[in-house]
Enzyme design. Structure first.
Site, PDB file in Angstrom:
ATOM      1  N   HIS A 159       9.116   9.714  -2.623  1.00  0.00           N
ATOM      2  CA  HIS A 159       8.407  10.988  -3.350  1.00  0.00           C
ATOM      3  C   HIS A 159       6.771  10.659  -3.376  1.00  0.00           C
ATOM      4  O   HIS A 159       6.093  11.510  -3.747  1.00  0.00           O
ATOM      5  CB  HIS A 159       8.844  11.030  -4.964  1.00  0.00           C
ATOM      6  N   ASP A 205       5.492  -5.158   2.457  1.00  0.00           N
ATOM      7  CA  ASP A 205       4.826  -4.199   1.785  1.00  0.00           C
ATOM      8  C   ASP A 205       3.454  -4.731   2.137  1.00  0.00           C
ATOM      9  O   ASP A 205       3.086  -5.691   3.093  1.00  0.00           O
ATOM     10  CB  ASP A 205       4.869  -4.368   0.190  1.00  0.00           C
TER      11      ASP A 205
END
Length: 344
Positions: free
Chosen positions: A251, A203
């Site tokens: 998403h 990340d």
């Protein structure tokens, strides 16, 4: 008394839908006031005692308590008030199952954007942050984001990880790469379920710093590591992992970017490696379920993404080269399905 005709019930339904904000703001305000913490410390407190403790007047306190009781967040015995099992477990900050971080994040970050939903739809751009000032929702160091967003993601992801994790066969998995897995909630839960497993969170650098604290708190620093990076800017995903996890990530991005992430995963995985995707999928008929449909609308406010169907995701995976795609249905806050695919 004779039931009213169905057509006469329409306005009541519209009333319920249009006043949904009243319920959500009742919850977030009670949480902000620490009403549930006060009742945990002083069960049986009256409305006047709670008004004194929380520093608000008796009149609004009575209204707040009545609304919380009607929502099932507290019970009353005469003048005495008590937390329900739901609020005692999930809305008291000292509880190990505290879920209020999600509520706080919505209240501080999401709701202002939702109040501009018309603009988000009309102009096809997020309203919860300014795309003219930053590249994405995740790039900035806004104190609200740092204080609440990642904590909220950890909260909801922990519940989802337990649900789907118990359905995954990871007996042959030795090294898992959690793509965009800030908070390490999935890795912590999966490592607890599977002692041989080691994992890495891939990340952004500032997210990895926050994540390391969670790993240390879980005493899993010997099995979970962080890999600072940017899964779009980097030339490839880190290699050496036989399973990739992509949870509540797709998403957030456009269809083209989703397919790009799937392709990067396919390239980095070894033969017989697996990709696990956790998402709130809408039905192929695109008329529900409600949580997935509303999440898709939330993405208009928050990101450049949307909710998608199992059929769409399966098509993207097979076109990328994955095989043996199957869907495992669950019921959790941030996912109703796990989609598992294999690289030949």
């Amino acid at each position: 008394m004779t039931d009213l005709p169905n057509e006469a019930q329409g306005p009541q339904r519209i009333m319920e839908l249009s006043s949904g904000l009243w319920a959500s703001k009742t919850l977030s305000t009670a949480l902000h006031l620490d009403l549930f913490g006060a009742l945990a410390a002083h069960p049986g407190a009256t409305h006047t005692e709670l008004a004194d403790r929380l520093g608000i007047s008796a009149r609004p306190m009575r209204s707040l308590l009545a609304a919380c009781a009607a929502l099932g967040l507290l019970t009353r015995v005469g003048e005495k008030c008590f937390n329900t099992p739901l609020s005692q477990r999930h809305l008291v900050r000292t509880s190990p199952d505290y879920f209020g971080g999600w509520v706080e994040m919505l209240d501080r970050h999401d709701y202002p954007g939702w109040m501009q939903l018309h603009d988000a739809l009309r102009h096809n751009r997020p309203t919860a942050w300014n795309p003219d000032e930053q590249n994405s929702l995740f790039d900035n160091a806004d104190p609200v984001m740092l204080d609440t967003f990642w904590e909220a993601m950890t909260t909801v992801s922990t519940v989802t990880a337990r649900q789907l994790g118990s359905r995954l066969d990871l007996t042959r998995t030795r090294a898992l790469l959690d793509v965009g897995g800030g908070g390490a909630a999935w890795d912590i839960e999966l490592c607890r379920m599977h002692p041989p497993l080691r994992a890495a969170v891939y990340d952004l650098p500032h997210v990895c710093e926050l994540t390391q604290k969670k790993i240390d708190q879980a005493n899993l620093g010997d099995r979970i590591t962080t890999i600072p990076g940017d899964f779009f800017a980097d030339t490839s995903f880190p290699e050496g992992y036989d399973t990739h996890l992509v949870s509540s990530v797709l998403h957030d991005w456009s269809d083209a970017q989703c397919r790009e992430l799937l392709a990067r995963s396919f390239t980095a995985l070894p033969s017989n490696g697996r990709l696990v995707i956790a998402e709130l999928l809408i039905d192929d008929t695109e008329d529900g379920p409600l949580d997935a449909a509303l999440m898709g609308l939330a993405m208009q406010v928050e990101t450049w993404g949307r909710s998608f169907t199992a059929a769409e995701l399966t098509s993207w995976l097979t076109r990328t080269g994955f095989t043996d795609v199957h869907v495992t249905r669950i019921h959790a806050p941030t996912a109703n399905a796990g989609v598992i695919a294999r690289k030949p």
